[in-house]
Design a protein around this motif. Structure first.
Motif, PDB file in Angstrom:
ATOM      1  N   MET A  34       0.823  -1.214   0.000  1.00 38.73           N
ATOM      2  CA  MET A  34       0.000   0.000   0.000  1.00 38.73           C
ATOM      3  C   MET A  34       0.856   1.262   0.000  1.00 38.73           C
ATOM      4  O   MET A  34       2.062   1.211   0.267  1.00 38.73           O
ATOM      5  CB  MET A  34      -0.937  -0.025   1.219  1.00 38.73           C
ATOM      6  N   ASP A  35       0.215   2.394  -0.307  1.00 45.14           N
ATOM      7  CA  ASP A  35       0.879   3.702  -0.301  1.00 45.14           C
ATOM      8  C   ASP A  35       0.961   4.190   1.140  1.00 45.14           C
ATOM      9  O   ASP A  35      -0.048   4.599   1.719  1.00 45.14           O
ATOM     10  CB  ASP A  35       0.090   4.685  -1.164  1.00 45.14           C
ATOM     11  N   TRP A  36       2.144   4.192   1.708  1.00 49.70           N
ATOM     12  CA  TRP A  36       2.303   4.533   3.117  1.00 49.70           C
ATOM     13  C   TRP A  36       2.092   6.015   3.394  1.00 49.70           C
ATOM     14  O   TRP A  36       1.900   6.413   4.542  1.00 49.70           O
ATOM     15  CB  TRP A  36       3.684   4.089   3.610  1.00 49.70           C
ATOM     16  N   GLN A  37       2.114   6.833   2.380  1.00 50.01           N
ATOM     17  CA  GLN A  37       1.926   8.266   2.616  1.00 50.01           C
ATOM     18  C   GLN A  37       0.507   8.609   3.036  1.00 50.01           C
ATOM     19  O   GLN A  37       0.261   9.699   3.562  1.00 50.01           O
ATOM     20  CB  GLN A  37       2.309   9.050   1.355  1.00 50.01           C
ATOM     21  N   LYS A  38      -0.425   7.664   2.866  1.00 57.44           N
ATOM     22  CA  LYS A  38      -1.806   7.949   3.270  1.00 57.44           C
ATOM     23  C   LYS A  38      -2.079   7.572   4.721  1.00 57.44           C
ATOM     24  O   LYS A  38      -3.123   7.923   5.269  1.00 57.44           O
ATOM     25  CB  LYS A  38      -2.791   7.219   2.359  1.00 57.44           C
ATOM     26  N   PHE A  39      -1.124   6.890   5.363  1.00 56.56           N
ATOM     27  CA  PHE A  39      -1.345   6.451   6.736  1.00 56.56           C
ATOM     28  C   PHE A  39      -1.053   7.575   7.733  1.00 56.56           C
ATOM     29  O   PHE A  39      -0.063   8.299   7.605  1.00 56.56           O
ATOM     30  CB  PHE A  39      -0.473   5.249   7.080  1.00 56.56           C
ATOM     31  N   SER A  40      -1.924   7.694   8.722  1.00 53.90           N
ATOM     32  CA  SER A  40      -1.713   8.688   9.788  1.00 53.90           C
ATOM     33  C   SER A  40      -0.878   8.128  10.922  1.00 53.90           C
ATOM     34  O   SER A  40      -0.327   8.893  11.731  1.00 53.90           O
ATOM     35  CB  SER A  40      -3.061   9.160  10.343  1.00 53.90           C
ATOM     36  N   ALA A  41      -0.781   6.807  11.004  1.00 59.23           N
ATOM     37  CA  ALA A  41       0.022   6.171  12.062  1.00 59.23           C
ATOM     38  C   ALA A  41       0.238   4.703  11.718  1.00 59.23           C
ATOM     39  O   ALA A  41      -0.530   4.112  10.947  1.00 59.23           O
ATOM     40  CB  ALA A  41      -0.668   6.288  13.422  1.00 59.23           C
ATOM     41  N   LEU A  42       1.299   4.150  12.281  1.00 61.08           N
ATOM     42  CA  LEU A  42       1.512   2.707  12.284  1.00 61.08           C
ATOM     43  C   LEU A  42       1.357   2.230  13.722  1.00 61.08           C
ATOM     44  O   LEU A  42       2.093   2.681  14.606  1.00 61.08           O
ATOM     45  CB  LEU A  42       2.912   2.346  11.777  1.00 61.08           C
ATOM     46  N   VAL A  43       0.389   1.358  13.962  1.00 61.16           N
ATOM     47  CA  VAL A  43       0.218   0.766  15.279  1.00 61.16           C
ATOM     48  C   VAL A  43       0.984  -0.543  15.297  1.00 61.16           C
ATOM     49  O   VAL A  43       0.683  -1.462  14.524  1.00 61.16           O
ATOM     50  CB  VAL A  43      -1.275   0.529  15.600  1.00 61.16           C
ATOM     51  N   VAL A  49       8.586   7.704   5.452  1.00 65.02           N
ATOM     52  CA  VAL A  49       7.605   8.704   5.015  1.00 65.02           C
ATOM     53  C   VAL A  49       7.064   9.525   6.185  1.00 65.02           C
ATOM     54  O   VAL A  49       6.080  10.255   6.051  1.00 65.02           O
ATOM     55  CB  VAL A  49       6.443   8.033   4.241  1.00 65.02           C
ATOM     56  N   GLY A  50       7.714   9.413   7.341  1.00 69.63           N
ATOM     57  CA  GLY A  50       7.345  10.236   8.487  1.00 69.63           C
ATOM     58  C   GLY A  50       6.060   9.844   9.179  1.00 69.63           C
ATOM     59  O   GLY A  50       5.409  10.692   9.817  1.00 69.63           O
ATOM     60  N   VAL A  51       5.674   8.570   9.070  1.00 70.80           N
ATOM     61  CA  VAL A  51       4.468   8.086   9.758  1.00 70.80           C
ATOM     62  C   VAL A  51       4.833   7.728  11.195  1.00 70.80           C
ATOM     63  O   VAL A  51       5.740   6.920  11.421  1.00 70.80           O
ATOM     64  CB  VAL A  51       3.877   6.855   9.037  1.00 70.80           C
ATOM     65  N   PRO A  52       4.166   8.310  12.197  1.00 74.89           N
ATOM     66  CA  PRO A  52       4.500   7.995  13.589  1.00 74.89           C
ATOM     67  C   PRO A  52       4.164   6.541  13.940  1.00 74.89           C
ATOM     68  O   PRO A  52       3.174   5.989  13.450  1.00 74.89           O
ATOM     69  CB  PRO A  52       3.632   8.972  14.391  1.00 74.89           C
ATOM     70  N   VAL A  53       4.993   5.967  14.802  1.00 78.89           N
ATOM     71  CA  VAL A  53       4.802   4.581  15.244  1.00 78.89           C
ATOM     72  C   VAL A  53       4.339   4.599  16.688  1.00 78.89           C
ATOM     73  O   VAL A  53       4.999   5.185  17.557  1.00 78.89           O
ATOM     74  CB  VAL A  53       6.113   3.769  15.114  1.00 78.89           C
ATOM     75  N   VAL A  54       3.209   3.961  16.967  1.00 72.24           N
ATOM     76  CA  VAL A  54       2.646   3.938  18.315  1.00 72.24           C
ATOM     77  C   VAL A  54       2.246   2.513  18.682  1.00 72.24           C
ATOM     78  O   VAL A  54       2.181   1.629  17.833  1.00 72.24           O
ATOM     79  CB  VAL A  54       1.414   4.866  18.424  1.00 72.24           C
TER      80      VAL A  54
END
Length: 473
Positions: free
Chosen positions: A61-70, A92-97
């Protein structure tokens, strides 16, 4: 369930569909997020689908559309190197929580007056016992308490929040690595010794991860810190010097001028600077040994910080039933007692068991940790005999050679039978057969629970055989 609406209307990637992953996916979906969940294990994906989740291959998938990675806590975040999905998120600067951070954000969305109290508990050993003990004390005192996290129920599967609720949460170093905004009204750090070092880049990283439990605390909050090892002593001194929270040291090794300490089985509350209460822990039968005395001191301090009085806390200590597989008394045959401490997966945990039961007939072994059992050498002379099993059998036999009586048994059933026979013939009054492996279980068992149940099954078989012989006689 606790719905998490912070990502409402947004796309969220989720990797790892174990217990916490599934609960996080459901909580996010309930809060209006579009969850794209994945696990590399096909069987795990099928189980998640059976739970009603939609599985999506986030690798494509296109990771730029994600607001977070859980991220599930079992997935490497930093060490020995970040998992590939973590690297993809970081690119791509997606925060990891993690699930605890989701819980923290759900709390933060509530008005201040509607937020629950949070007690977080961490440490290398004793987390589960202390978490359950605090929950028991609060429940016995009539409080609206929910216990979970790294023990039992995942945090997001607990009952929805209200202003009177208290969440008592066991926090692993893996979970703490993934928090940013969690604020604990009471944060408990019991102790620290080498464990999971590969996941934290060494001891310094491990201690730093554990110390994140104090992140975001204010003057209104309390830090409860065990001071029976050097690293936590240093941490306690540093936090006290910062003067940004109330600091309560606890010890089962020394008297404290200000704190909660247990010496010779007597708990002393000197949090005010002088002795306010003195409690004989001999009635707390599920809390034997010095390490459990530290757990009791920490639970006392934590509950006192939430406003319970000494009599309420003592009532809870005395009625605590204990935890399965943690110095669990599983029965007697005649005068021979059997103790199941299968949760002792490292030498530090086994040391506490050997302190609690000197002269025991000790069953140990499994898949050894890197530091083995060298640290237990001072206790070898106090062991009646050791019965060694599993992958570590030969290694442990060499370590103990000339220092204690040993018998290589390979399997648990052989060890229990041999230990029982020797205990009967020993002439020792009230002998104890102690199963405290000092090892991981994965050489012969799925986990420490399965290993503990196997031990209890062996004890049950001995009990049934003894009953038959009594009837015949």
């Amino acid at each position: 369930m606790i719905p998490v609406s912070v990502y409402k209307g947004k796309d969220v990637a989720l990797f790892g569909l174990g217990r916490t992953g599934i609960s996080a996916a459901k909580a996010l979906t309930a809060g209006g997020a579009r969850v794209h969940a994945w696990d590399d294990n096909e069987v795990t994906r099928e189980k998640a689908e059976a739970e009603g989740l939609t599985v999506s291959d986030i690798n494509k998938m296109d990771w730029q559309k994600f607001s977070a990675l859980v991220l599930s806590p079992g997935v490497p975040f930093k060490y020995p190197e970040p998992h590939r999905v973590v690297k993809m998120a970081q690119m791509v600067g997606v925060p990891v929580v993690g699930d605890m951070e989701l819980f923290a954000r759900a709390v933060a969305e509530l008005p201040t007056h509607a937020r629950p109290k949070i007690i977080g508990i961490t440490g290398t050993n004793g987390k589960s016992t202390t978490t359950s003990l605090i929950g028991h004390i609060l429940n016995k005192a009539g409080r609206d308490v929910r216990v979970g996290g790294n023990i039992g129920v995942g945090v997001l599967d607990l009952k929805a929040m209200n202003a009177n609720s208290i969440y008592v949460l066991e926090l692993s170093s893996y979970q703490l690595d993934l928090i940013d905004s969690l604020r604990c009204d009471v944060a408990v750090f019991l102790n620290v010794s080498p464990d999971h070092l590969d996941r934290h880049g060494g001891m310094q990283g491990y201690v730093a991860a554990k110390s994140r439990i104090f992140r975001n605390q204010t003057q209104a909050d309390t830090a409860v810190i065990g001071v029976d090892d050097m690293r936590t002593q240093i941490l306690c001194t540093r936090l006290a010097a910062e003067n940004t929270r109330r600091v309560c040291p606890v010890s089962a090794d020394m008297a404290l001028g200000r704190g909660v300490s247990v010496l010779d089985g007597v708990l002393t509350d000197s949090l005010s600077g002088h002795a306010e209460a003195s409690v004989d822990l001999s009635s707390a039968r599920a809390l034997p040994g010095q390490h459990n005395h530290q757990n009791a001191a920490a639970a006392y301090a934590a509950c006192q910080a939430l406003g319970l009085d000494a009599s309420e806390i003592v009532d809870g200590l005395n009625t605590f039933p204990g935890l399965e597989h943690r110095l669990e008394s599983v029965g007697m045959v005649g005068e021979v007692a059997f103790v199941n401490d299968s949760k002792a997966t490292n030498a530090q945990a086994a040391e506490q068991a050997l302190r609690a039961y000197p002269n025991a007939f000790w069953i140990a072994g499994g898949r050894a940790k890197d530091d083995g059992i060298d640290a237990l050498e001072p206790h070898f002379e106090n062991i009646s005999k050791a019965y060694l099993i599993g992958d570590s059998m030969k290694e442990f036999s060499e370590v103990m050679k000339g220092k204690a009586k040993t018998q290589n048994c390979q399997t648990l059933d052989v060890a229990v039978t041999a230990a029982y026979r020797d205990a009967l013939e020993s002439g020792i009054k009230n002998p104890v057969i102690l199963f405290s492996p000092a090892c991981a279980s994965f050489d012969q068992f799925k986990d420490f629970e399965a290993r503990g149940h196997a031990f209890k099954n062996e004890v049950h078989a001995i009990q049934m055989d003894a009953k038959k012989k009594t009837k015949i006689a």
